[in-house]
Design a protein around this motif. Structure first.
Motif, PDB file in Angstrom:
ATOM      1  N   ALA A  93       0.834  -1.203   0.000  1.00 21.99           N
ATOM      2  CA  ALA A  93       0.000   0.000   0.000  1.00 21.99           C
ATOM      3  C   ALA A  93       0.871   1.257   0.000  1.00 21.99           C
ATOM      4  CB  ALA A  93      -0.931  -0.007   1.210  1.00 21.99           C
ATOM      5  N   GLU A  94       1.932   1.240   0.796  1.00 26.89           N
ATOM      6  CA  GLU A  94       2.867   2.380   0.821  1.00 26.89           C
ATOM      7  C   GLU A  94       3.473   2.601  -0.563  1.00 26.89           C
ATOM      8  OE1 GLU A  94       5.782   1.257   3.713  1.00 26.89           O
ATOM      9  OE2 GLU A  94       4.338   1.301   5.352  1.00 26.89           O
ATOM     10  N   HIS A  95       3.897   1.513  -1.191  1.00 27.25           N
ATOM     11  CA  HIS A  95       4.497   1.602  -2.528  1.00 27.25           C
ATOM     12  C   HIS A  95       3.502   2.212  -3.523  1.00 27.25           C
ATOM     13  CE1 HIS A  95       6.763   0.567  -6.105  1.00 27.25           C
ATOM     14  NE2 HIS A  95       5.696  -0.068  -6.572  1.00 27.25           N
ATOM     15  N   ASN A  96       2.260   1.770  -3.466  1.00 29.30           N
ATOM     16  CA  ASN A  96       1.241   2.305  -4.381  1.00 29.30           C
ATOM     17  C   ASN A  96       0.978   3.788  -4.120  1.00 29.30           C
ATOM     18  OD1 ASN A  96       0.875  -0.058  -5.836  1.00 29.30           O
ATOM     19  ND2 ASN A  96      -0.792  -0.768  -4.532  1.00 29.30           N
ATOM     20  N   LEU A  97       0.971   4.195  -2.859  1.00 29.84           N
ATOM     21  CA  LEU A  97       0.784   5.614  -2.537  1.00 29.84           C
ATOM     22  C   LEU A  97       1.931   6.455  -3.080  1.00 29.84           C
ATOM     23  CD1 LEU A  97      -0.540   5.415   1.125  1.00 29.84           C
ATOM     24  CD2 LEU A  97      -1.807   6.174  -0.886  1.00 29.84           C
ATOM     25  N   ARG A  98       3.155   5.965  -2.911  1.00 31.99           N
ATOM     26  CA  ARG A  98       4.323   6.700  -3.429  1.00 31.99           C
ATOM     27  C   ARG A  98       4.289   6.789  -4.945  1.00 31.99           C
ATOM     28  NH1 ARG A  98       7.040   3.331   0.121  1.00 31.99           N
ATOM     29  NH2 ARG A  98       7.382   4.359   2.105  1.00 31.99           N
ATOM     30  N   ARG A  99       3.875   5.698  -5.596  1.00 33.06           N
ATOM     31  CA  ARG A  99       3.826   5.663  -7.055  1.00 33.06           C
ATOM     32  C   ARG A  99       2.751   6.603  -7.591  1.00 33.06           C
ATOM     33  NH1 ARG A  99       0.761   2.907 -10.421  1.00 33.06           N
ATOM     34  NH2 ARG A  99      -0.094   1.576  -8.808  1.00 33.06           N
ATOM     35  N   ASP A 101       1.399   9.342  -6.099  1.00 32.32           N
ATOM     36  CA  ASP A 101       1.639  10.765  -5.842  1.00 32.32           C
ATOM     37  C   ASP A 101       2.979  10.956  -5.135  1.00 32.32           C
ATOM     38  OD1 ASP A 101       1.346  13.464  -5.677  1.00 32.32           O
ATOM     39  OD2 ASP A 101      -0.461  13.422  -4.441  1.00 32.32           O
ATOM     40  N   PRO A 102       4.083  10.812  -5.876  1.00 33.95           N
ATOM     41  CA  PRO A 102       5.407  10.888  -5.243  1.00 33.95           C
ATOM     42  C   PRO A 102       5.727  12.252  -4.639  1.00 33.95           C
ATOM     43  CG  PRO A 102       5.594  10.761  -7.629  1.00 33.95           C
ATOM     44  CD  PRO A 102       4.155  10.587  -7.302  1.00 33.95           C
ATOM     45  N   SER A 103       5.079  13.297  -5.117  1.00 35.25           N
ATOM     46  CA  SER A 103       5.371  14.630  -4.571  1.00 35.25           C
ATOM     47  C   SER A 103       4.774  14.838  -3.188  1.00 35.25           C
ATOM     48  CB  SER A 103       4.848  15.706  -5.528  1.00 35.25           C
ATOM     49  OG  SER A 103       3.435  15.636  -5.622  1.00 35.25           O
ATOM     50  N   ARG A 104       3.762  14.077  -2.834  1.00 43.63           N
ATOM     51  CA  ARG A 104       3.091  14.268  -1.537  1.00 43.63           C
ATOM     52  C   ARG A 104       3.427  13.188  -0.510  1.00 43.63           C
ATOM     53  NH1 ARG A 104      -2.996  15.917  -2.307  1.00 43.63           N
ATOM     54  NH2 ARG A 104      -2.573  17.191  -0.497  1.00 43.63           N
ATOM     55  N   VAL A 105       4.007  12.068  -0.963  1.00 40.17           N
ATOM     56  CA  VAL A 105       4.326  10.976  -0.050  1.00 40.17           C
ATOM     57  C   VAL A 105       5.836  10.832   0.016  1.00 40.17           C
ATOM     58  CG1 VAL A 105       4.011   8.518   0.439  1.00 40.17           C
ATOM     59  CG2 VAL A 105       2.184   9.799  -0.682  1.00 40.17           C
ATOM     60  N   SER A 106       6.391  11.058   1.205  1.00 35.59           N
ATOM     61  CA  SER A 106       7.853  11.020   1.351  1.00 35.59           C
ATOM     62  C   SER A 106       8.378   9.587   1.268  1.00 35.59           C
ATOM     63  CB  SER A 106       8.267  11.644   2.676  1.00 35.59           C
ATOM     64  OG  SER A 106       7.831  10.849   3.748  1.00 35.59           O
ATOM     65  N   ALA A 107       9.658   9.473   1.020  1.00 36.48           N
ATOM     66  CA  ALA A 107      10.294   8.164   0.869  1.00 36.48           C
ATOM     67  C   ALA A 107      10.327   7.391   2.187  1.00 36.48           C
ATOM     68  CB  ALA A 107      11.701   8.331   0.328  1.00 36.48           C
ATOM     69  N   ASP A 108      10.329   8.095   3.303  1.00 31.06           N
ATOM     70  CA  ASP A 108      10.377   7.411   4.598  1.00 31.06           C
ATOM     71  C   ASP A 108       8.994   7.212   5.231  1.00 31.06           C
ATOM     72  OD1 ASP A 108       9.986  10.087   5.094  1.00 31.06           O
ATOM     73  OD2 ASP A 108      11.283  10.138   6.860  1.00 31.06           O
ATOM     74  N   PHE A 109       7.932   7.464   4.476  1.00 29.30           N
ATOM     75  CA  PHE A 109       6.564   7.267   4.971  1.00 29.30           C
ATOM     76  C   PHE A 109       6.305   5.796   5.237  1.00 29.30           C
ATOM     77  CE2 PHE A 109       2.153   6.170   3.797  1.00 29.30           C
ATOM     78  CZ  PHE A 109       1.487   6.831   4.814  1.00 29.30           C
ATOM     79  N   SER A 110       5.641   5.488   6.347  1.00 32.81           N
ATOM     80  CA  SER A 110       5.312   4.108   6.686  1.00 32.81           C
ATOM     81  C   SER A 110       3.915   4.045   7.302  1.00 32.81           C
ATOM     82  CB  SER A 110       6.326   3.536   7.677  1.00 32.81           C
ATOM     83  OG  SER A 110       5.956   2.229   8.051  1.00 32.81           O
ATOM     84  N   LEU A 111       3.178   3.043   6.927  1.00 35.82           N
ATOM     85  CA  LEU A 111       1.872   2.800   7.532  1.00 35.82           C
ATOM     86  C   LEU A 111       1.996   1.956   8.800  1.00 35.82           C
ATOM     87  CD1 LEU A 111      -0.206   2.093   4.293  1.00 35.82           C
ATOM     88  CD2 LEU A 111      -0.424   4.056   5.796  1.00 35.82           C
ATOM     89  N   TYR A 112       3.178   1.378   9.018  1.00 34.14           N
ATOM     90  CA  TYR A 112       3.426   0.592  10.224  1.00 34.14           C
ATOM     91  C   TYR A 112       3.736   1.522  11.387  1.00 34.14           C
ATOM     92  CZ  TYR A 112       3.631  -3.701   7.493  1.00 34.14           C
ATOM     93  OH  TYR A 112       3.318  -4.768   6.687  1.00 34.14           O
ATOM     94  N   GLU A 113       3.482   1.057  12.578  1.00 35.04           N
ATOM     95  CA  GLU A 113       3.750   1.832  13.789  1.00 35.04           C
ATOM     96  C   GLU A 113       5.102   1.479  14.396  1.00 35.04           C
ATOM     97  OE1 GLU A 113       1.739   4.298  14.799  1.00 35.04           O
ATOM     98  OE2 GLU A 113       0.552   3.813  13.033  1.00 35.04           O
ATOM     99  N   THR A 114       5.605   0.291  14.098  1.00 38.58           N
ATOM    100  CA  THR A 114       6.875  -0.160  14.667  1.00 38.58           C
ATOM    101  C   THR A 114       7.845  -0.493  13.535  1.00 38.58           C
ATOM    102  OG1 THR A 114       6.090  -2.454  14.770  1.00 38.58           O
ATOM    103  CG2 THR A 114       5.769  -1.102  16.739  1.00 38.58           C
ATOM    104  N   PRO A 115       9.148  -0.382  13.812  1.00 40.42           N
ATOM    105  CA  PRO A 115      10.137  -0.670  12.764  1.00 40.42           C
ATOM    106  C   PRO A 115      10.435  -2.168  12.643  1.00 40.42           C
ATOM    107  CG  PRO A 115      11.239   0.051  14.749  1.00 40.42           C
ATOM    108  CD  PRO A 115       9.761   0.146  15.022  1.00 40.42           C
ATOM    109  N   THR A 116      11.061  -2.528  11.533  1.00 39.89           N
ATOM    110  CA  THR A 116      11.547  -3.897  11.355  1.00 39.89           C
ATOM    111  C   THR A 116      13.030  -3.935  11.652  1.00 39.89           C
ATOM    112  OG1 THR A 116      12.055  -3.524   9.023  1.00 39.89           O
ATOM    113  CG2 THR A 116       9.877  -4.420   9.530  1.00 39.89           C
TER     114      THR A 116
END
Length: 159
Positions: A93-99, A101-116
């Protein structure tokens, strides 16, 4: 004007079933002669032991979570809604959002709350607890309740 009588000109809407039809012939019906009832109680603890021996929900990848969720769903331990929550691919979903509208979604955006970690593994109990807290802080009580339910299911797998 006579209100108590129904006019013969009254039109029946086409979407209503015609009540004057005759039932189908008995040859088209079938009879169930014997129903098999499973009287053996299911042992869900064995499934949870098996899954917890095979997977660590505190350190699992998304693909492992999909396998865990599928096993629980197929065994009837979780609902289809629970299964859909556990198997929704946020990275996709994050990938699709970036694809889109790349100008509005930053590269470090995450829908997860915790890191891997470096291997793409995540503590899924902490993830769903964090989601529950976030939902509660936004007033999303249904989301809070459901994320709490999922974290409780996962905690049962971590024992």
């Amino acid at each position: 004007m006579n209100i108590t009588s129904i006019s013969s000109q009254q039109v029946t809407p086409q979407y209503l079933k015609n009540l004057n039809t005759k039932p189908e012939a008995e040859s088209s019906s079938f009879v169930v002669e014997e129903a098999v009832v499973n009287t053996k109680p299911k042992d869900s603890s064995a499934l949870y032991k098996e899954l917890s021996a095979k997977y660590d929900v505190r350190n699992s990848t998304f693909d492992e979570m999909v396998k865990i969720s599928t096993a629980l769903y197929e065994a009837g331990e979780i609902s289809l809604l629970d299964h859909s929550f556990l198997t929704f691919d946020f990275e996709r979903a994050e990938h699709n959002l970036r694809r889109l509208d790349p100008s509005r979604v930053s590269a470090d955006f995450s829908l997860y709350e915790t890191p891997t970690n470096a291997h793409g593994q995540r503590d899924w109990i902490a993830e769903y607890k964090a989601r529950a807290e976030k939902d509660f802080s936004f007033g999303n009580l249904i989301g809070h309740q459901h994320s709490t339910k999922i974290s409780n299911i996962l905690e049962r797998l971590s024992r």
